[in-house]
Design a protein around this motif. Structure first.
Motif, PDB file in Angstrom:
ATOM      1  N   LYS A  24      40.507  60.424  -9.766  1.00 44.53           N
ATOM      2  CA  LYS A  24      39.789  61.811  -8.910  1.00 44.53           C
ATOM      3  C   LYS A  24      40.062  61.848  -7.615  1.00 44.53           C
ATOM      4  O   LYS A  24      39.250  61.100  -7.179  1.00 44.53           O
ATOM      5  N   VAL A  25      39.813  63.663  -6.875  1.00 43.34           N
ATOM      6  CA  VAL A  25      40.163  63.107  -5.575  1.00 43.34           C
ATOM      7  C   VAL A  25      38.632  63.571  -4.863  1.00 43.34           C
ATOM      8  O   VAL A  25      38.148  64.324  -5.301  1.00 43.34           O
ATOM      9  N   ARG A  26      38.267  63.106  -4.368  1.00 43.09           N
ATOM     10  CA  ARG A  26      36.553  63.714  -3.596  1.00 43.09           C
ATOM     11  C   ARG A  26      37.402  64.554  -2.272  1.00 43.09           C
ATOM     12  O   ARG A  26      38.054  64.763  -1.803  1.00 43.09           O
ATOM     13  N   PHE A  27      36.680  66.163  -2.474  1.00 43.89           N
ATOM     14  CA  PHE A  27      36.776  67.055  -1.443  1.00 43.89           C
ATOM     15  C   PHE A  27      38.030  67.726  -2.169  1.00 43.89           C
ATOM     16  O   PHE A  27      38.942  68.391  -1.624  1.00 43.89           O
ATOM     17  N   GLY A  28      38.659  67.286  -3.319  1.00 42.37           N
ATOM     18  CA  GLY A  28      40.216  67.910  -3.530  1.00 42.37           C
ATOM     19  C   GLY A  28      40.549  69.253  -2.986  1.00 42.37           C
ATOM     20  O   GLY A  28      41.378  69.405  -3.009  1.00 42.37           O
ATOM     21  N   TYR A  29      38.937  69.573  -3.477  1.00 40.18           N
ATOM     22  CA  TYR A  29      39.679  71.051  -3.722  1.00 40.18           C
ATOM     23  C   TYR A  29      38.532  71.789  -2.452  1.00 40.18           C
ATOM     24  O   TYR A  29      39.938  72.646  -2.376  1.00 40.18           O
ATOM     25  N   TRP A  30      38.252  70.916  -1.741  1.00 43.47           N
ATOM     26  CA  TRP A  30      38.231  72.216  -0.316  1.00 43.47           C
ATOM     27  C   TRP A  30      39.575  71.711   0.469  1.00 43.47           C
ATOM     28  O   TRP A  30      39.715  72.351   1.488  1.00 43.47           O
ATOM     29  N   LEU A  31      40.131  70.681   0.129  1.00 47.19           N
ATOM     30  CA  LEU A  31      41.326  70.706   1.335  1.00 47.19           C
ATOM     31  C   LEU A  31      42.618  71.679   0.622  1.00 47.19           C
ATOM     32  O   LEU A  31      43.251  71.724   1.527  1.00 47.19           O
ATOM     33  N   LEU A  32      42.214  72.197  -0.218  1.00 49.62           N
ATOM     34  CA  LEU A  32      43.014  72.914  -0.890  1.00 49.62           C
ATOM     35  C   LEU A  32      42.852  73.877   0.084  1.00 49.62           C
ATOM     36  O   LEU A  32      43.239  75.057   0.681  1.00 49.62           O
ATOM     37  N   VAL A  33      41.831  74.474   0.359  1.00 45.90           N
ATOM     38  CA  VAL A  33      41.368  75.666   1.100  1.00 45.90           C
ATOM     39  C   VAL A  33      41.283  75.142   2.825  1.00 45.90           C
ATOM     40  O   VAL A  33      42.095  76.283   3.378  1.00 45.90           O
TER      41      VAL A  33
END
Length: 391
Positions: A193-202
Protein backbone atom coordinates in the motif's frame (compact mmCIF):
# COMPACT_ATOMS: atom_id res chain seq x y z
CA UNK A 1 21.40 2.06 13.32
CA UNK A 2 17.96 2.15 11.66
CA UNK A 3 18.87 5.24 9.62
CA UNK A 4 22.15 3.62 8.60
CA UNK A 5 20.28 0.54 7.40
CA UNK A 6 17.80 2.67 5.45
CA UNK A 7 20.51 4.72 3.73
CA UNK A 8 22.36 1.51 2.89
CA UNK A 9 19.17 0.22 1.30
CA UNK A 10 18.81 3.43 -0.73
CA UNK A 11 22.42 3.12 -1.85
CA UNK A 12 21.84 -0.49 -2.93
CA UNK A 13 18.73 0.56 -4.88
CA UNK A 14 20.58 3.43 -6.57
CA UNK A 15 23.62 1.35 -7.51
CA UNK A 16 21.53 -1.58 -8.78
CA UNK A 17 19.38 0.63 -10.99
CA UNK A 18 22.36 2.66 -12.16
CA UNK A 19 24.04 -0.51 -13.41
CA UNK A 20 20.87 -1.39 -15.31
CA UNK A 21 20.59 2.16 -16.60
CA UNK A 22 24.06 1.74 -18.06
CA UNK A 23 23.41 -1.68 -19.55
CA UNK A 24 19.70 -2.05 -20.39
CA UNK A 25 19.67 -1.79 -24.15
CA UNK A 26 16.74 -2.84 -26.30
CA UNK A 27 13.73 -0.82 -25.17
CA UNK A 28 10.96 -1.40 -22.60
CA UNK A 29 10.55 -5.16 -23.03
CA UNK A 30 14.28 -5.70 -22.56
CA UNK A 31 14.21 -3.45 -19.49
CA UNK A 32 11.43 -5.56 -17.97
CA UNK A 33 13.45 -8.70 -18.70
CA UNK A 34 16.43 -7.22 -16.88
CA UNK A 35 14.28 -6.12 -13.94
CA UNK A 36 12.79 -9.58 -13.64
CA UNK A 37 16.18 -11.26 -13.76
CA UNK A 38 17.88 -8.84 -11.34
CA UNK A 39 15.19 -8.01 -8.78
CA UNK A 40 12.91 -11.04 -8.85
CA UNK A 41 15.15 -13.97 -9.69
CA UNK A 42 18.49 -12.83 -8.26
CA UNK A 43 17.95 -10.29 -5.48
CA UNK A 44 14.46 -11.52 -4.44
CA UNK A 45 13.27 -7.95 -3.84
CA UNK A 46 9.83 -8.88 -5.17
CA UNK A 47 7.92 -11.98 -6.23
CA UNK A 48 6.87 -13.00 -9.73
CA UNK A 49 3.25 -12.26 -8.79
CA UNK A 50 4.04 -8.72 -7.66
CA UNK A 51 6.22 -8.10 -10.71
CA UNK A 52 3.50 -9.25 -13.11
CA UNK A 53 0.95 -6.99 -11.42
CA UNK A 54 3.29 -4.00 -11.74
CA UNK A 55 3.81 -4.77 -15.43
CA UNK A 56 0.05 -5.07 -15.97
CA UNK A 57 -0.63 -1.81 -14.12
CA UNK A 58 2.07 -0.02 -16.13
CA UNK A 59 0.30 -1.08 -19.32
CA UNK A 60 -3.06 0.26 -18.12
CA UNK A 61 -2.01 3.71 -16.87
CA UNK A 62 -0.32 6.21 -19.21
CA UNK A 63 3.39 6.83 -18.98
CA UNK A 64 6.79 5.13 -19.40
CA UNK A 65 6.08 1.44 -18.73
CA UNK A 66 9.49 0.09 -17.74
CA UNK A 67 10.37 3.17 -15.67
CA UNK A 68 7.05 2.86 -13.85
CA UNK A 69 7.83 -0.76 -12.96
CA UNK A 70 11.33 0.23 -11.80
CA UNK A 71 9.86 3.06 -9.72
CA UNK A 72 7.38 0.63 -8.12
CA UNK A 73 10.17 -1.84 -7.30
CA UNK A 74 12.19 0.98 -5.74
CA UNK A 75 9.19 2.11 -3.68
CA UNK A 76 8.54 -1.47 -2.56
CA UNK A 77 12.15 -1.76 -1.42
CA UNK A 78 12.70 1.68 0.11
CA UNK A 79 9.56 3.83 0.17
CA UNK A 80 9.45 7.16 -1.62
CA UNK A 81 13.22 7.53 -1.28
CA UNK A 82 13.69 4.13 -2.90
CA UNK A 83 11.35 4.97 -5.76
CA UNK A 84 13.15 8.24 -6.40
CA UNK A 85 16.56 6.55 -6.21
CA UNK A 86 15.45 3.90 -8.72
CA UNK A 87 14.08 6.48 -11.15
CA UNK A 88 17.11 8.80 -10.97
CA UNK A 89 19.65 6.01 -11.29
CA UNK A 90 17.93 4.23 -14.18
CA UNK A 91 17.36 7.48 -16.08
CA UNK A 92 20.68 9.25 -15.45
CA UNK A 93 22.93 7.46 -18.01
CA UNK A 94 20.58 7.94 -20.97
CA UNK A 95 19.83 11.52 -19.84
CA UNK A 96 23.53 12.40 -19.98
CA UNK A 97 24.05 10.69 -23.35
CA UNK A 98 21.01 12.35 -24.93
CA UNK A 99 22.00 15.84 -23.75
CA UNK A 100 25.56 15.37 -25.03
CA UNK A 101 24.17 14.26 -28.40
CA UNK A 102 21.99 17.37 -28.54
CA UNK A 103 25.00 19.56 -27.74
CA UNK A 104 27.62 17.99 -29.96
CA UNK A 105 25.64 16.74 -32.92
CA UNK A 106 26.06 13.83 -35.23
CA UNK A 107 29.68 12.81 -34.68
CA UNK A 108 28.93 9.10 -34.17
CA UNK A 109 26.55 8.65 -37.06
CA UNK A 110 27.97 6.54 -39.86
CA UNK A 111 30.64 4.89 -37.69
CA UNK A 112 30.91 1.22 -38.65
CA UNK A 113 32.30 0.31 -35.23
CA UNK A 114 29.49 2.11 -33.38
CA UNK A 115 26.80 0.55 -35.54
CA UNK A 116 28.34 -2.91 -35.07
CA UNK A 117 28.33 -2.60 -31.28
CA UNK A 118 24.75 -1.25 -31.25
CA UNK A 119 23.58 -4.17 -33.39
CA UNK A 120 25.26 -6.67 -31.06
CA UNK A 121 23.54 -5.09 -28.06
CA UNK A 122 20.21 -5.43 -29.86
CA UNK A 123 20.94 -9.16 -30.15
CA UNK A 124 21.60 -9.22 -26.41
CA UNK A 125 18.16 -7.66 -25.89
CA UNK A 126 16.63 -10.61 -27.78
CA UNK A 127 18.37 -13.02 -25.38
CA UNK A 128 17.24 -11.16 -22.26
CA UNK A 129 13.61 -10.81 -23.33
CA UNK A 130 13.44 -14.47 -24.43
CA UNK A 131 14.65 -15.50 -20.99
CA UNK A 132 12.05 -13.27 -19.31
CA UNK A 133 9.28 -14.72 -21.51
CA UNK A 134 10.21 -18.27 -20.57
CA UNK A 135 10.47 -17.48 -16.85
CA UNK A 136 7.11 -15.70 -16.72
CA UNK A 137 5.45 -18.37 -18.90
CA UNK A 138 6.39 -20.99 -16.31
CA UNK A 139 4.99 -18.84 -13.51
CA UNK A 140 1.70 -17.63 -15.02
CA UNK A 141 0.77 -20.10 -17.74
CA UNK A 142 0.59 -23.36 -15.81
CA UNK A 143 -3.03 -24.02 -16.79
CA UNK A 144 -4.07 -24.61 -20.39
CA UNK A 145 -6.54 -21.71 -20.23
CA UNK A 146 -3.73 -19.33 -19.25
CA UNK A 147 -1.50 -20.67 -22.04
CA UNK A 148 -4.32 -19.93 -24.48
CA UNK A 149 -4.73 -16.38 -23.11
CA UNK A 150 -1.01 -15.72 -23.50
CA UNK A 151 -0.82 -17.07 -27.05
CA UNK A 152 -3.98 -15.30 -28.24
CA UNK A 153 -2.75 -12.04 -26.68
CA UNK A 154 0.57 -12.35 -28.47
CA UNK A 155 -1.15 -13.04 -31.80
CA UNK A 156 -3.60 -10.16 -31.39
CA UNK A 157 -0.85 -7.65 -30.58
CA UNK A 158 1.38 -8.91 -33.39
CA UNK A 159 -1.25 -8.63 -36.11
CA UNK A 160 -3.45 -5.87 -34.74
CA UNK A 161 -3.49 -2.51 -36.58
CA UNK A 162 -4.26 -0.65 -33.33
CA UNK A 163 -1.52 1.39 -31.67
CA UNK A 164 -3.02 0.64 -28.26
CA UNK A 165 -3.33 -3.10 -28.86
CA UNK A 166 -1.66 -3.96 -25.53
CA UNK A 167 -4.18 -1.88 -23.59
CA UNK A 168 -7.08 -3.39 -25.55
CA UNK A 169 -5.86 -6.93 -24.80
CA UNK A 170 -5.46 -6.27 -21.08
CA UNK A 171 -8.93 -4.76 -20.81
CA UNK A 172 -10.52 -7.63 -22.78
CA UNK A 173 -8.93 -10.43 -20.77
CA UNK A 174 -9.70 -8.61 -17.51
CA UNK A 175 -13.38 -8.31 -18.45
CA UNK A 176 -13.51 -12.01 -19.41
CA UNK A 177 -11.90 -12.93 -16.10
CA UNK A 178 -14.39 -10.85 -14.11
CA UNK A 179 -17.44 -12.16 -15.99
CA UNK A 180 -16.29 -15.80 -15.81
CA UNK A 181 -14.26 -16.06 -12.59
CA UNK A 182 -12.21 -19.22 -12.17
CA UNK A 183 -13.29 -21.00 -9.01
CA UNK A 184 -9.73 -22.02 -8.23
CA UNK A 185 -8.27 -18.60 -8.90
CA UNK A 186 -5.20 -18.24 -6.69
CA UNK A 187 -5.01 -15.55 -4.06
CA UNK A 188 -3.23 -12.63 -5.65
CA UNK A 189 -0.27 -11.51 -3.60
CA UNK A 190 -1.03 -7.99 -2.46
CA UNK A 191 1.02 -5.08 -3.71
CA UNK A 192 2.36 -2.80 -0.97
CA UNK A 193 0.00 0.00 0.00
CA UNK A 194 1.30 3.44 -0.97
CA UNK A 195 1.20 6.20 1.62
CA UNK A 196 -0.76 9.22 0.37
CA UNK A 197 -1.49 7.29 -2.84
CA UNK A 198 -4.85 8.96 -3.47
CA UNK A 199 -3.32 12.39 -2.95
CA UNK A 200 -0.82 11.54 -5.68
CA UNK A 201 -3.75 11.06 -8.07
CA UNK A 202 -5.16 14.47 -7.09
CA UNK A 203 -1.74 16.10 -7.57
CA UNK A 204 -1.26 14.44 -10.96
CA UNK A 205 -4.66 15.57 -12.24
CA UNK A 206 -4.17 19.04 -10.78
CA UNK A 207 -0.85 19.56 -12.55
CA UNK A 208 -2.37 18.25 -15.79
CA UNK A 209 -5.21 20.77 -15.60
CA UNK A 210 -2.88 23.64 -14.71
CA UNK A 211 -0.54 22.77 -17.59
CA UNK A 212 -3.06 24.13 -20.10
CA UNK A 213 -2.83 27.56 -18.47
CA UNK A 214 0.93 27.94 -18.98
CA UNK A 215 2.75 28.98 -22.12
CA UNK A 216 6.35 29.93 -22.91
CA UNK A 217 9.66 29.59 -21.09
CA UNK A 218 10.65 26.78 -18.75
CA UNK A 219 7.13 26.53 -17.30
CA UNK A 220 5.71 26.21 -20.81
CA UNK A 221 8.26 23.49 -21.59
CA UNK A 222 7.28 21.61 -18.44
CA UNK A 223 3.57 21.98 -19.28
CA UNK A 224 3.92 20.62 -22.84
CA UNK A 225 6.07 17.64 -21.86
CA UNK A 226 3.90 16.84 -18.83
CA UNK A 227 0.87 16.66 -21.13
CA UNK A 228 2.75 14.29 -23.44
CA UNK A 229 3.68 11.97 -20.58
CA UNK A 230 0.12 12.02 -19.23
CA UNK A 231 -1.51 11.13 -22.56
CA UNK A 232 0.79 8.38 -23.83
CA UNK A 233 -0.26 4.74 -23.63
CA UNK A 234 2.11 2.17 -25.06
CA UNK A 235 5.49 3.41 -23.87
CA UNK A 236 8.47 4.93 -25.60
CA UNK A 237 7.67 4.08 -29.21
CA UNK A 238 4.46 6.11 -28.92
CA UNK A 239 5.87 9.13 -27.08
CA UNK A 240 8.69 9.76 -29.58
CA UNK A 241 6.50 11.15 -32.40
CA UNK A 242 4.35 13.09 -29.92
CA UNK A 243 7.36 14.84 -28.39
CA UNK A 244 8.79 15.53 -31.83
CA UNK A 245 5.55 17.27 -32.83
CA UNK A 246 5.86 19.64 -29.86
CA UNK A 247 9.22 21.01 -31.03
CA UNK A 248 9.01 20.56 -34.82
CA UNK A 249 8.95 24.34 -35.32
CA UNK A 250 12.21 24.93 -33.44
CA UNK A 251 14.28 21.77 -34.02
CA UNK A 252 15.57 20.82 -37.48
CA UNK A 253 14.45 17.60 -39.14
CA UNK A 254 18.00 16.19 -39.08
CA UNK A 255 18.29 16.88 -35.35
CA UNK A 256 14.90 15.28 -34.73
CA UNK A 257 15.98 12.17 -36.62
CA UNK A 258 19.19 11.99 -34.60
CA UNK A 259 17.27 12.22 -31.34
CA UNK A 260 14.68 9.69 -32.53
CA UNK A 261 17.38 7.19 -33.52
CA UNK A 262 19.44 7.76 -30.38
CA UNK A 263 16.46 7.23 -28.07
CA UNK A 264 16.06 3.73 -29.50
CA UNK A 265 19.69 2.64 -29.09
CA UNK A 266 20.89 4.23 -25.84
CA UNK A 267 20.46 2.19 -22.64
CA UNK A 268 17.65 3.09 -20.30
CA UNK A 269 14.19 4.58 -20.94
CA UNK A 270 13.21 5.85 -24.39
CA UNK A 271 11.35 8.73 -22.75
CA UNK A 272 14.74 10.48 -22.43
CA UNK A 273 14.03 11.69 -25.95
CA UNK A 274 12.65 14.55 -23.83
CA UNK A 275 16.18 15.20 -22.52
CA UNK A 276 17.48 15.58 -26.06
CA UNK A 277 14.65 17.88 -27.10
CA UNK A 278 14.84 19.96 -23.92
CA UNK A 279 18.51 20.68 -24.60
CA UNK A 280 17.82 21.26 -28.30
CA UNK A 281 15.16 23.93 -27.70
CA UNK A 282 17.07 25.77 -24.95
CA UNK A 283 17.42 29.44 -25.98
CA UNK A 284 20.91 30.71 -26.69
CA UNK A 285 22.68 31.81 -23.52
CA UNK A 286 20.60 29.59 -21.21
CA UNK A 287 21.64 26.43 -19.40
CA UNK A 288 20.71 23.59 -21.76
CA UNK A 289 21.25 21.01 -19.00
CA UNK A 290 18.55 22.77 -16.94
CA UNK A 291 16.12 22.77 -19.89
CA UNK A 292 16.83 19.10 -20.49
CA UNK A 293 16.27 18.28 -16.80
CA UNK A 294 12.93 20.15 -16.75
CA UNK A 295 11.72 18.39 -19.90
CA UNK A 296 12.79 15.00 -18.52
CA UNK A 297 11.14 15.52 -15.14
CA UNK A 298 7.96 16.70 -16.84
CA UNK A 299 7.54 13.76 -19.20
CA UNK A 300 8.10 11.18 -16.44
CA UNK A 301 6.23 12.82 -13.55
CA UNK A 302 2.64 12.01 -14.46
CA UNK A 303 3.28 8.34 -15.18
CA UNK A 304 5.20 7.79 -11.93
CA UNK A 305 2.51 9.52 -9.84
CA UNK A 306 -0.25 7.53 -11.55
CA UNK A 307 1.66 4.27 -11.05
CA UNK A 308 1.72 4.66 -7.27
CA UNK A 309 -1.86 5.95 -6.98
CA UNK A 310 -3.04 3.10 -9.23
CA UNK A 311 -1.23 0.61 -7.00
CA UNK A 312 -3.48 1.59 -4.07
CA UNK A 313 -6.60 0.95 -6.13
CA UNK A 314 -5.18 -2.38 -7.26
CA UNK A 315 -4.51 -3.27 -3.62
CA UNK A 316 -8.08 -2.43 -2.58
CA UNK A 317 -9.53 -4.71 -5.26
CA UNK A 318 -7.16 -7.66 -4.72
CA UNK A 319 -9.40 -9.40 -2.15
CA UNK A 320 -12.27 -9.77 -4.65
CA UNK A 321 -12.46 -13.21 -6.32
CA UNK A 322 -13.58 -11.73 -9.65
CA UNK A 323 -10.69 -9.29 -9.57
CA UNK A 324 -8.24 -12.12 -8.75
CA UNK A 325 -9.57 -14.05 -11.73
CA UNK A 326 -9.10 -10.96 -13.90
CA UNK A 327 -5.53 -10.56 -12.59
CA UNK A 328 -4.78 -14.19 -13.50
CA UNK A 329 -5.85 -13.45 -17.08
CA UNK A 330 -3.93 -10.18 -17.09
CA UNK A 331 -0.76 -11.92 -15.88
CA UNK A 332 -1.03 -14.39 -18.74
CA UNK A 333 -1.72 -11.56 -21.18
CA UNK A 334 1.43 -9.77 -19.95
CA UNK A 335 3.40 -12.85 -20.98
CA UNK A 336 1.75 -12.57 -24.39
CA UNK A 337 2.70 -8.89 -24.60
CA UNK A 338 6.33 -9.75 -23.93
CA UNK A 339 6.25 -12.55 -26.51
CA UNK A 340 4.82 -10.14 -29.09
CA UNK A 341 7.51 -7.56 -28.24
CA UNK A 342 10.17 -10.26 -28.54
CA UNK A 343 9.00 -10.95 -32.08
CA UNK A 344 8.45 -7.31 -33.05
CA UNK A 345 10.19 -4.95 -32.78
CA UNK A 346 13.05 -6.64 -30.89
CA UNK A 347 13.88 -9.78 -32.92
CA UNK A 348 12.53 -8.55 -36.26
CA UNK A 349 14.83 -5.51 -36.19
CA UNK A 350 17.86 -7.37 -34.77
CA UNK A 351 18.08 -10.92 -36.14
CA UNK A 352 18.88 -10.23 -39.79
CA UNK A 353 20.77 -13.36 -40.85
CA UNK A 354 22.00 -16.78 -39.77
CA UNK A 355 24.99 -15.32 -37.91
CA UNK A 356 22.68 -13.17 -35.78
CA UNK A 357 20.43 -16.16 -35.06
CA UNK A 358 23.44 -18.25 -33.98
CA UNK A 359 24.61 -15.48 -31.62
CA UNK A 360 21.15 -15.29 -30.05
CA UNK A 361 20.88 -19.07 -29.60
CA UNK A 362 24.34 -19.39 -28.04
CA UNK A 363 23.70 -16.40 -25.79
CA UNK A 364 20.32 -17.76 -24.69
CA UNK A 365 21.75 -21.21 -23.85
CA UNK A 366 24.64 -19.61 -21.99
CA UNK A 367 22.24 -17.45 -19.97
CA UNK A 368 19.84 -20.32 -19.30
CA UNK A 369 22.34 -22.90 -18.10
CA UNK A 370 25.27 -20.88 -16.73
CA UNK A 371 23.44 -17.74 -15.46
CA UNK A 372 26.35 -15.33 -16.12
CA UNK A 373 26.26 -11.76 -14.83
CA UNK A 374 24.75 -9.07 -17.05
CA UNK A 375 28.20 -7.50 -17.38
CA UNK A 376 29.65 -10.73 -18.74
CA UNK A 377 26.89 -10.89 -21.32
CA UNK A 378 27.39 -7.26 -22.34
CA UNK A 379 31.18 -7.58 -22.67
CA UNK A 380 30.90 -10.72 -24.81
CA UNK A 381 28.25 -9.22 -27.09
CA UNK A 382 30.23 -5.97 -27.45
CA UNK A 383 33.27 -8.01 -28.48
CA UNK A 384 31.08 -9.81 -31.02
CA UNK A 385 29.94 -6.44 -32.36
CA UNK A 386 33.51 -5.14 -32.61
CA UNK A 387 34.62 -8.30 -34.40
CA UNK A 388 31.76 -8.11 -36.89
CA UNK A 389 32.49 -4.46 -37.68
CA UNK A 390 35.94 -5.42 -38.94
CA UNK A 391 34.85 -8.46 -40.97
Amino acid sequence: MENTSYFKRLRDIFVSFLMLGLTSFGGPAAHLGNFNREFVQRKKWATESQFAQWVALSQIVPGPGSSQVGFAIGYHRGGYGGGLAAFLAFTLPSFVVMVLLAKFGQAWQGSVLFEGVVHALKLLAVVVVADACLTMWRSFCQRKSMMLVALLSALFITFSPFELASLVVLLLVAVVGMLSPVATAEHTEALPKVRFGYWLLVISLGIFGASFLVDGGLFGLFASFYQAGALVFGGGHVVLPMLSAFVSDTVSDSNLLLGYAAAQVVPGPMFTMASFLGAAVAPSGTNDWLWAAVATLAVFSSGLLLMLSGQNMWQTLSTNVRFRSAVGNVNAAVVGILIAALYHPIASSSVLNGWDLACVLVGFLWLKFKRPSIFSLIIVFILVGVLRSYL
